[in-house]
Write a protein that holds these residues in place. Structure first.
Motif, PDB file in Angstrom:
ATOM      1  N   PRO A   1       0.819  -1.226   0.000  1.00  0.00           N
ATOM      2  CA  PRO A   1       0.000   0.000   0.000  1.00  0.00           C
ATOM      3  C   PRO A   1       0.851   1.274   0.000  1.00  0.00           C
ATOM      4  O   PRO A   1       0.497   2.250  -0.661  1.00  0.00           O
ATOM      5  N   SER A   2       1.974   1.266   0.710  1.00  0.00           N
ATOM      6  CA  SER A   2       2.809   2.472   0.734  1.00  0.00           C
ATOM      7  C   SER A   2       3.522   2.677  -0.599  1.00  0.00           C
ATOM      8  O   SER A   2       3.751   3.818  -1.012  1.00  0.00           O
ATOM      9  N   ILE A   3       3.856   1.588  -1.298  1.00  0.00           N
ATOM     10  CA  ILE A   3       4.444   1.731  -2.636  1.00  0.00           C
ATOM     11  C   ILE A   3       3.398   2.293  -3.593  1.00  0.00           C
ATOM     12  O   ILE A   3       3.687   3.176  -4.401  1.00  0.00           O
ATOM     13  N   ASN A   4       2.170   1.793  -3.474  1.00  0.00           N
ATOM     14  CA  ASN A   4       1.093   2.309  -4.321  1.00  0.00           C
ATOM     15  C   ASN A   4       0.858   3.798  -4.051  1.00  0.00           C
ATOM     16  O   ASN A   4       0.669   4.588  -4.983  1.00  0.00           O
ATOM     17  N   GLU A   5       0.912   4.187  -2.780  1.00  0.00           N
ATOM     18  CA  GLU A   5       0.741   5.596  -2.420  1.00  0.00           C
ATOM     19  C   GLU A   5       1.893   6.441  -2.965  1.00  0.00           C
ATOM     20  O   GLU A   5       1.687   7.559  -3.455  1.00  0.00           O
ATOM     21  N   LEU A   6       3.107   5.907  -2.885  1.00  0.00           N
ATOM     22  CA  LEU A   6       4.266   6.611  -3.430  1.00  0.00           C
ATOM     23  C   LEU A   6       4.107   6.820  -4.932  1.00  0.00           C
ATOM     24  O   LEU A   6       4.312   7.925  -5.443  1.00  0.00           O
ATOM     25  N   LYS A   7       3.719   5.772  -5.632  1.00  0.00           N
ATOM     26  CA  LYS A   7       3.508   5.882  -7.081  1.00  0.00           C
ATOM     27  C   LYS A   7       2.431   6.921  -7.380  1.00  0.00           C
ATOM     28  O   LYS A   7       2.585   7.750  -8.283  1.00  0.00           O
TER      29      LYS A   7
ATOM     30  N   LYS B   1      -6.844  -5.237  -4.658  1.00  0.00           N
ATOM     31  CA  LYS B   1      -6.529  -4.176  -3.691  1.00  0.00           C
ATOM     32  C   LYS B   1      -6.738  -2.787  -4.295  1.00  0.00           C
ATOM     33  O   LYS B   1      -6.512  -1.781  -3.621  1.00  0.00           O
ATOM     34  N   HIS B   2      -7.110  -2.744  -5.574  1.00  0.00           N
ATOM     35  CA  HIS B   2      -7.300  -1.474  -6.297  1.00  0.00           C
ATOM     36  C   HIS B   2      -6.004  -0.671  -6.375  1.00  0.00           C
ATOM     37  O   HIS B   2      -6.029   0.557  -6.346  1.00  0.00           O
ATOM     38  N   PHE B   3      -4.867  -1.389  -6.490  1.00  0.00           N
ATOM     39  CA  PHE B   3      -3.582  -0.734  -6.651  1.00  0.00           C
ATOM     40  C   PHE B   3      -3.364  -0.433  -8.132  1.00  0.00           C
ATOM     41  O   PHE B   3      -3.845  -1.170  -8.993  1.00  0.00           O
ATOM     42  N   THR B   4      -2.637   0.624  -8.404  1.00  0.00           N
ATOM     43  CA  THR B   4      -2.347   1.008  -9.790  1.00  0.00           C
ATOM     44  C   THR B   4      -0.937   0.607 -10.207  1.00  0.00           C
ATOM     45  O   THR B   4      -0.429   1.102 -11.206  1.00  0.00           O
ATOM     46  N   LEU B   5      -0.319  -0.263  -9.445  1.00  0.00           N
ATOM     47  CA  LEU B   5       1.047  -0.691  -9.726  1.00  0.00           C
ATOM     48  C   LEU B   5       1.075  -1.746 -10.828  1.00  0.00           C
ATOM     49  O   LEU B   5       0.370  -2.755 -10.745  1.00  0.00           O
ATOM     50  N   PRO B   6       1.898  -1.523 -11.855  1.00  0.00           N
ATOM     51  CA  PRO B   6       2.027  -2.544 -12.896  1.00  0.00           C
ATOM     52  C   PRO B   6       2.879  -3.698 -12.380  1.00  0.00           C
ATOM     53  O   PRO B   6       3.785  -3.494 -11.573  1.00  0.00           O
ATOM     54  N   VAL B   7       2.577  -4.907 -12.825  1.00  0.00           N
ATOM     55  CA  VAL B   7       3.359  -6.064 -12.402  1.00  0.00           C
ATOM     56  C   VAL B   7       4.173  -6.601 -13.572  1.00  0.00           C
ATOM     57  O   VAL B   7       3.731  -6.573 -14.717  1.00  0.00           O
TER      58      VAL B   7
END
Length: 174
Positions: A78-84, A114-120
């Motif tokens: 979650p903190s990485i997603n927030e950083l992005k 999780k509704h994250f916008t991080l690409p995998v």
């Protein structure tokens, strides 16, 4: 005899304390720019697009190695997603979350749930040890010239001002 036993016990406790303290320290390396020119490796994203680390030169690159089964990885995501999200309007920084198990459908499903916008991504070539050597989570920041400027093994809170400053400074070329 009692003195010898007390000295041995004190010695063992001292050794235990030193080892425990060293074990609890996060392996965090802050490098000077131009310290480590990084080797290249290739990735594929969940849509089948291929990229290489060298193709991202000219951008600041945040890389996180993780797995869906890794509790510290899941805790820091979650903190990485927030950083992005805090850099969403800045095309000079790229975020890569690399699933070390290379199970892109599973890692994409996790991000979506999780509704994250991080690409995998998954590696399609060997990952050089300077980036990752069987310890997750592991994160690295590359400067625009491709040099490794920051590296940490273990979980971290990426909402900290320190990480934002590192990214912002390197985006600005400092």
């Amino acid at each position: 005899m009692k003195i010898k036993m007390a000295v041995q016990t004190l010695f063992m406790l001292t050794c235990f304390t030193v080892i425990a303290s060293a074990t609890n320290l996060r392996s965090e390396i802050k490098l000077r720019p131009d310290t480590t020119t990084t080797p290249d490796f290739s990735l594929i994203d969940s849509d089948g697009n291929n990229i290489s680390i060298s193709s991202l030169r000219g951008k600041v690159v945040f890389i996180n190695f993780w797995a869906t089964w890794c509790q510290p990885c899941v805790q820091e995501m979650p903190s990485i997603n927030e950083l992005k999200a805090s850099f969403k309007d800045n095309d000079e920084v790229v975020f890569l979350t690399i699933d070390v198990d290379a199970d892109l459908p599973k890692s994409k499903a996790y991000m979506d749930s999780k509704h994250f916008t991080l690409p995998v991504y998954a590696a399609t070539t060997a990952i050089p040890r300077v980036f990752y050597y069987h310890s997750i989570p592991t994160s690295t920041i590359l400067a625009k010239n491709g040099d490794m400027v920051w590296h940490v093994e273990g979980g971290k809170d990426y909402t900290s001002p320190e990480i934002r400053k590192i990214l912002t400074d390197h985006i600005a070329g400092r």
